[in-house]
Enzyme design. Sequence first.
Site, PDB file in Angstrom:
ATOM      1  N   TYR A  61     -23.388 -37.381  38.837  1.00 36.65           N
ATOM      2  CA  TYR A  61     -22.412 -38.839  39.217  1.00 36.65           C
ATOM      3  C   TYR A  61     -23.454 -40.025  39.221  1.00 36.65           C
ATOM      4  O   TYR A  61     -24.465 -39.904  39.972  1.00 36.65           O
ATOM      5  CB  TYR A  61     -21.921 -38.571  40.762  1.00 36.65           C
ATOM      6  CG  TYR A  61     -20.966 -39.664  41.196  1.00 36.65           C
ATOM      7  CD1 TYR A  61     -19.557 -39.823  40.757  1.00 36.65           C
ATOM      8  CD2 TYR A  61     -21.559 -40.537  41.953  1.00 36.65           C
ATOM      9  CE1 TYR A  61     -18.868 -40.807  41.159  1.00 36.65           C
ATOM     10  CE2 TYR A  61     -20.946 -41.618  42.354  1.00 36.65           C
ATOM     11  CZ  TYR A  61     -19.641 -41.733  42.090  1.00 36.65           C
ATOM     12  OH  TYR A  61     -18.961 -42.840  42.609  1.00 36.65           O
TER      13      TYR A  61
ATOM     14  N   GLU B 181     -18.358 -46.786  37.259  1.00 37.89           N
ATOM     15  CA  GLU B 181     -18.541 -45.344  37.696  1.00 37.89           C
ATOM     16  C   GLU B 181     -18.817 -44.568  36.513  1.00 37.89           C
ATOM     17  O   GLU B 181     -17.747 -44.709  35.498  1.00 37.89           O
ATOM     18  CB  GLU B 181     -17.513 -45.045  38.583  1.00 37.89           C
ATOM     19  CG  GLU B 181     -17.517 -43.799  39.103  1.00 37.89           C
ATOM     20  CD  GLU B 181     -16.271 -43.326  40.046  1.00 37.89           C
ATOM     21  OE1 GLU B 181     -16.612 -43.085  41.389  1.00 37.89           O
ATOM     22  OE2 GLU B 181     -15.290 -42.968  39.495  1.00 37.89           O
TER      23      GLU B 181
END
Length: 390
Positions: free
Chosen positions: A108, A196
């Site tokens: 992530y 993101e």
Amino acid sequence: MKIHEYQAKALLSEFSIPIPTGAVATTPAEAKNIAAELGGKVVIKAQVYAGGRGKAGGIKVAKTPEEAEKLAGQILGTRLITHQTTPEGVPVGKVLVEKAVNIERELYLSIIVAAANHMPVMMASEAGGMDIEEVARVSPEKILLEYIDRAAGFQAFQGRKLAYGMNLNPAQVRAGTSLMTNLYRLFQVKDCSLAEINPLVVTADGEIMALDAKLNFDDNALFRHSDIEQLHDAEQEDPLEARANELGIKNYVKMDGNIGCLVNGAGLAMAVMDIITHAGGRPANFLDIGTVNDVSRVVNAFKIFTTDPSVKAILVNIFGGMARVDTIARGIAEAHKQMDINLPLVVRLAGTNADEGKSILAESGIEFIEATDFYDAAYKAVQAAKGSYK
Ligand code: GDP
Ligand code: MN
């Protein structure tokens, strides 16, 4: 402002961040052609302004071009409901068809502006994939943070810290660090509010690549990014919110009640919503016409009210400052001249030129319920919405 995954990935690629090969399709036949061109296994991904697609059936793997055609046909034209959407879901007008990647690890990576100190912060975790919210809740220590000094920029040592922290090997640390540097450059150059990549994957060949991408942009900076502004997909928004945007009402949020509120100033708008709730009702919207002295803005607000079938009464609560009350009153009169408005109207006017505003309304011949103060206005609006005044 949000954009689609395929658009975000094009930007990542522009900033030298590796992404899978693929193209966007609007019909099943197009999806088939793209799949044939890519060869081998492909992934079909619904393009919507919401995450959680994987778990909601918005991401499918196809082994042949025919299967790609069939699966794209199952997604295109439907509404996808994920945990991030309303119960009605969002329409799927496009799918991204990408060459399937052999995933070794899902990581992530993201950048936001931290609320506490207003610094951009790079967040990284080895626990990437579909459940990052759960990771943040259950084991926040698995999310590594590096605050970025805006003057100095993102530093290579910060990248190495995060990359080693995600247990990348030395070759991957180099690639990971340059990827992070590029992501921060994109974030800064394009005035993002969020960047993101989830998952950021390590492929079976040891390469690092962005498998998903989400970019949000600071609305206040859009005036200097017309290329981004034009990517906006109004279909993804609530239709009334999209219409309000078109009509120049920037601060409009659709809500679940039945009282349409026309207010100037966001603080006053919030107070009005609170007091309506306190008086036993529910607002149908948050609508701030802003600090403008503009008749047409008021007319446009009434256009929104008349398009929203849930609105059963209108409450105008204005405290005139820069936006003078007489202008607002002219707007109300003009709206009733232009449209056939059959909704009970409660009006509370105070501030600059309030008396002039009141006489304009009185002379206009419009039927309205006058309120003297804040609570009186809310109470009367709640009664009017119940039908007690009409
Ligand atoms: P989201 O659920 O909306 O965040 O959509 P993502 O693009 O993140 O995809 C969700 C999940 O689908 C990923 O975490 C992967 O596990 C899987 N996925 C997406 N693309 C591929 C791919 O090319 N190959 C493989 N094997 N899995 C993929
Ligand atoms: Mn994702």
